[in-house]
Scaffold this motif. Sequence first.
Motif, PDB file in Angstrom:
ATOM      1  N   GLY A 125      17.957 -29.118  14.182  1.00  0.00           N
ATOM      2  CA  GLY A 125      18.333 -29.679  12.884  1.00  0.00           C
ATOM      3  C   GLY A 125      17.511 -29.087  11.759  1.00  0.00           C
ATOM      4  N   THR A 126      16.201 -28.935  11.997  1.00  0.00           N
ATOM      5  CA  THR A 126      15.328 -28.330  10.996  1.00  0.00           C
ATOM      6  C   THR A 126      15.712 -26.881  10.744  1.00  0.00           C
ATOM      7  N   ALA A 127      15.980 -26.134  11.818  1.00  0.00           N
ATOM      8  CA  ALA A 127      16.360 -24.728  11.656  1.00  0.00           C
ATOM      9  C   ALA A 127      17.676 -24.590  10.897  1.00  0.00           C
ATOM     10  N   GLY A 151       9.414 -24.821  20.332  1.00  0.00           N
ATOM     11  CA  GLY A 151      10.730 -25.427  20.174  1.00  0.00           C
ATOM     12  C   GLY A 151      11.340 -25.121  18.827  1.00  0.00           C
ATOM     13  N   ALA A 152      10.570 -25.263  17.756  1.00  0.00           N
ATOM     14  CA  ALA A 152      11.075 -24.996  16.414  1.00  0.00           C
ATOM     15  C   ALA A 152      11.401 -23.532  16.229  1.00  0.00           C
ATOM     16  N   GLY A 153      10.533 -22.655  16.742  1.00  0.00           N
ATOM     17  CA  GLY A 153      10.749 -21.228  16.575  1.00  0.00           C
ATOM     18  C   GLY A 153      11.955 -20.725  17.339  1.00  0.00           C
ATOM     19  N   LEU A 154      12.113 -21.155  18.605  1.00  0.00           N
ATOM     20  CA  LEU A 154      13.261 -20.707  19.391  1.00  0.00           C
ATOM     21  C   LEU A 154      14.579 -21.161  18.783  1.00  0.00           C
ATOM     22  N   ALA A 155      14.602 -22.357  18.210  1.00  0.00           N
ATOM     23  CA  ALA A 155      15.814 -22.834  17.545  1.00  0.00           C
ATOM     24  C   ALA A 155      16.171 -21.920  16.385  1.00  0.00           C
ATOM     25  N   ALA A 156      15.173 -21.522  15.595  1.00  0.00           N
ATOM     26  CA  ALA A 156      15.429 -20.626  14.475  1.00  0.00           C
ATOM     27  C   ALA A 156      15.876 -19.248  14.954  1.00  0.00           C
ATOM     28  N   GLU A 158      17.638 -18.585  17.698  1.00  0.00           N
ATOM     29  CA  GLU A 158      19.032 -18.678  18.137  1.00  0.00           C
ATOM     30  C   GLU A 158      19.990 -18.826  16.957  1.00  0.00           C
ATOM     31  N   ILE A 159      19.657 -19.711  16.036  1.00  0.00           N
ATOM     32  CA  ILE A 159      20.560 -19.952  14.911  1.00  0.00           C
ATOM     33  C   ILE A 159      20.595 -18.739  13.993  1.00  0.00           C
TER      34      ILE A 159
END
Length: 324
Positions: A125-127, A151-156, A158-159
């Motif tokens: 959601g943050t990303a 977790g935050a970095g991997l989400a960014a 991928e997105i």
Amino acid sequence: MKALLCEHHGPAEELVIRDLSDPQPGPGEVVIAVKAAALNFFDTLIIKGRYQSKPAFPFSPSAECAGTIAALGEGVTGWQIGERVAAWLGFGAAREKVAAPVEALVRVPDRLDDAQAASLFVTYGTAMHGLIQRAHLKAGETLAILGASGGAGLAAVEIGALLGAHVVACASSPDKLALAREHGAQEEVDYAQNDIRAALKKLTDGRGVDVLYDTVGGELAEPALRSMAWEGRYLVVGFAGGEIPKIPLNLLLLKGCDLRGVFWGEFVAREPAAHRRNMERLVEWAAGGHIRAHVHATFPLERWTEAYALIGDRKAKGKIVLTP
């Protein structure tokens, strides 16, 4: 029911498990039988009283969860007992059952497991908010991500890749960078071994980075800012490095670039319709296999100290999930 509780501010070792009465849903609420409750870096702060949100004692940590609806409150329509859901709560999910307002729910398709569904809110959601609403990331732009294996970095990662960016993963070891590559990064910088400013300049042929997604802060912030392109957007996401950096404002003038804060929780409160669109898009991507939250480990509620240690020692690659 069992609940992991913070009864006073302190380290994770001082949390306790208590037996509590089952929650009753209020008007407009449901009770969720929790199957997975995800932890995030800020969970290590909120129990110490070092986060902007300071819940009244006692409270359960974990801001996001997935499970099934166990009870419906007065006035709730369109939802059924037994239906699979995920929810963003802010805190309180590390327990066997939790009451949640229906506005916090999203439906979970059968092909998406509980640990994956519980892991979509905070980091993804943050990303989404950061890259779409704050950075206005465009296909073909260079996106660099500090702390790319968390977790935050991997989400960014991928997105950003899904949105068509050229993704540069920045992390502190080869194994962390390898994980980021598995999730869509095209270039990498090991900032434990290399000067991050020089490395980013080299990778962009001296042009600089269009968007920088910073989950780390600390001593990396200033050299990363010095690597920005003209009219670049530096996203301030978090401070996993511990120190909140002090930025020389003359760099913004010289670079013609922006510093932009990414406060996802406030975005959820102020722009609920945009948040829901983001989450529905994320669930669709996750169910279709286009994104996949990397769950580093799952632990039963009773082993919360091990879960917190992985996050606090910065050993977690991706998400840590409790399974009440």
